[in-house]
Write a protein that holds these residues in place. Structure first.
Motif, PDB file in Angstrom:
ATOM      1  N   TYR A  96      71.720  20.514  49.961  1.00 56.39           N
ATOM      2  CA  TYR A  96      71.779  19.562  51.086  1.00 56.39           C
ATOM      3  C   TYR A  96      72.392  20.233  52.318  1.00 56.39           C
ATOM      4  CZ  TYR A  96      72.674  15.000  53.347  1.00 56.39           C
ATOM      5  OH  TYR A  96      72.704  13.920  54.203  1.00 56.39           O
ATOM      6  N   THR A 117      74.689   3.770  52.541  1.00 57.18           N
ATOM      7  CA  THR A 117      73.280   3.445  52.234  1.00 57.18           C
ATOM      8  C   THR A 117      73.028   3.743  50.756  1.00 57.18           C
ATOM      9  OG1 THR A 117      72.571   5.680  52.676  1.00 57.18           O
ATOM     10  CG2 THR A 117      72.579   4.183  54.562  1.00 57.18           C
ATOM     11  N   VAL A 140      77.535   6.958  55.691  1.00 58.68           N
ATOM     12  CA  VAL A 140      77.036   5.597  55.895  1.00 58.68           C
ATOM     13  C   VAL A 140      76.788   5.063  54.484  1.00 58.68           C
ATOM     14  CG1 VAL A 140      75.285   4.216  57.080  1.00 58.68           C
ATOM     15  CG2 VAL A 140      75.763   6.553  57.863  1.00 58.68           C
ATOM     16  N   THR A 144      61.783   3.213  54.869  1.00 59.11           N
ATOM     17  CA  THR A 144      61.729   1.993  54.059  1.00 59.11           C
ATOM     18  C   THR A 144      63.114   1.568  53.599  1.00 59.11           C
ATOM     19  OG1 THR A 144      61.261   3.416  52.164  1.00 59.11           O
ATOM     20  CG2 THR A 144      59.368   2.361  53.215  1.00 59.11           C
ATOM     21  N   SER A 145      64.137   2.362  53.951  1.00 62.02           N
ATOM     22  CA  SER A 145      65.488   2.092  53.435  1.00 62.02           C
ATOM     23  C   SER A 145      66.523   2.658  54.415  1.00 62.02           C
ATOM     24  CB  SER A 145      65.598   2.793  52.061  1.00 62.02           C
ATOM     25  OG  SER A 145      66.927   2.929  51.643  1.00 62.02           O
TER      26      SER A 145
END
Ligand code: NAD
Length: 260
Positions: free
Chosen positions: A155, A190, A188, A13-14
């Motif tokens: 992560y 985002t 990136v 969705t993103s």
């Protein structure tokens, strides 16, 4: 190029997942998107996907921390589309903190979304791919699957883990017409990256501009953010017939970051 292929892209969705969904639709695939977001934005994205592919598009609200919801998502795609030929494990979250202060719930959530969900989707989707002798699985890892950065223990651990999962499953299905690969983007711009800039600035005691220049792009020799479309094109290629010889790979799209 991907006509008659049915795809699930988690966390689409993103950001990167959204770009991958749009690209696969543009190449003719039927696409199921997944992730959180405003209903109106999700509906607009579904409309756009249908316009690009000329095929129906679906949305699953499955939470990637919930194994049963993940299995149900795969079953709905198989039922509605007839099969799942392409699985892109893209959903991901981030949190930065020194390891000894890392909140346990944040650690568990990052491992659940960024690593465990790929196990659950693969587990659910693979039997049908095996029975049909065809499939493409792409796991969106990160340059952090190859190199570490301080304060990103969960992560980095999850992204290294997802590459181990990629290689293992690739070997298990190597003779069955199914390829399993990871891609490892650099930075990136985002929402995921934008959100960690204030926290990194606070942790390091520097400004947000300094985080962009001296922390994020310092790692990338090209000194440019990677574009969503660069990643989406690579995924589309890996999903094509032409990429049948590529499996168990972890492909960097990181502006030279991990060449150093
Ligand atoms: P983003 O925050 O823009 O998008 C993340 C997506 O995952 C959203 O659609 C969100 O709704 C979804 N999501 C989050 N938690 C979820 C959950 N529990 N269940 C279902 N969906 C969930 O992030 P992005 O930057 O596009 O990142 C996408 C992937 O790319 C992640 O795996 C990330 O680790 C990886 N990646 C990003 C970068 C970068 O610089 N942005 C670099 C390397 C790798």
């Amino acid at each position: 190029m991907l006509k008659n292929r049915n795809a699930i892209i988690t966390g689409s969705t993103s950001g990167i997942g959204r770009g991958i969904a749009l690209k696969l639709a543009e190449k003719g695939a039927r696409v199921m998107i997944n992730g959180f977001g405003e209903q109106a934005e999700i509906e607009a994205l579904l409309d756009e996907l249908q316009k690009r592919s000329g095929q129906p598009a679906l949305y699953s609200p499955a939470d990637m921390t919930k194994p049963q919801e993940i299995e149900d998502m795969v079953r709905v795609a198989e039922t509605e589309f007839g099969s799942v030929d392409i699985l892109v494990n893209n959903a991901g979250i981030q949190f930065v903190s020194p390891v000894e202060e890392f909140p346990i719930d944040k650690w568990d959530a990052i491992i659940a979304v960024n690593l465990n969900s790929a196990f659950h989707t693969i587990r659910a989707a693979l039997p049908d791919m095996k029975s049909r002798g065809q499939g493409r699985i792409v796991n969106v890892a990160s340059a952090h699957s190859k190199a570490a950065s301080p304060f990103k223990s969960a992560y980095v651990a999850a992204k290294h883990g997802v590459v181990g999962l990629t290689k293992t499953v690739a070997l298990e299905v190597a003779e069955l017409g199914i390829t399993v690969n990871a891609i490892s983007p650099g930075y990136v711009l985002t929402p995921l990256v934008a959100a960690q800039i204030p926290a990194t600035a606070k942790t390091r005691g520097i400004t947000e501009e300094e985080v962009k220049r001296d922390v994020l792009l310092a790692a990338q020799p090209t000194k440019r953010f990677i574009e969503v479309d660069d990643i989406a094109e690579t995924v589309a290629y890996l999903c094509s017939d032409a990429a049948k010889g590529i499996t168990g790979a972890n492909i960097s799209i990181d502006g030279g970051w991990t060449a150093k």
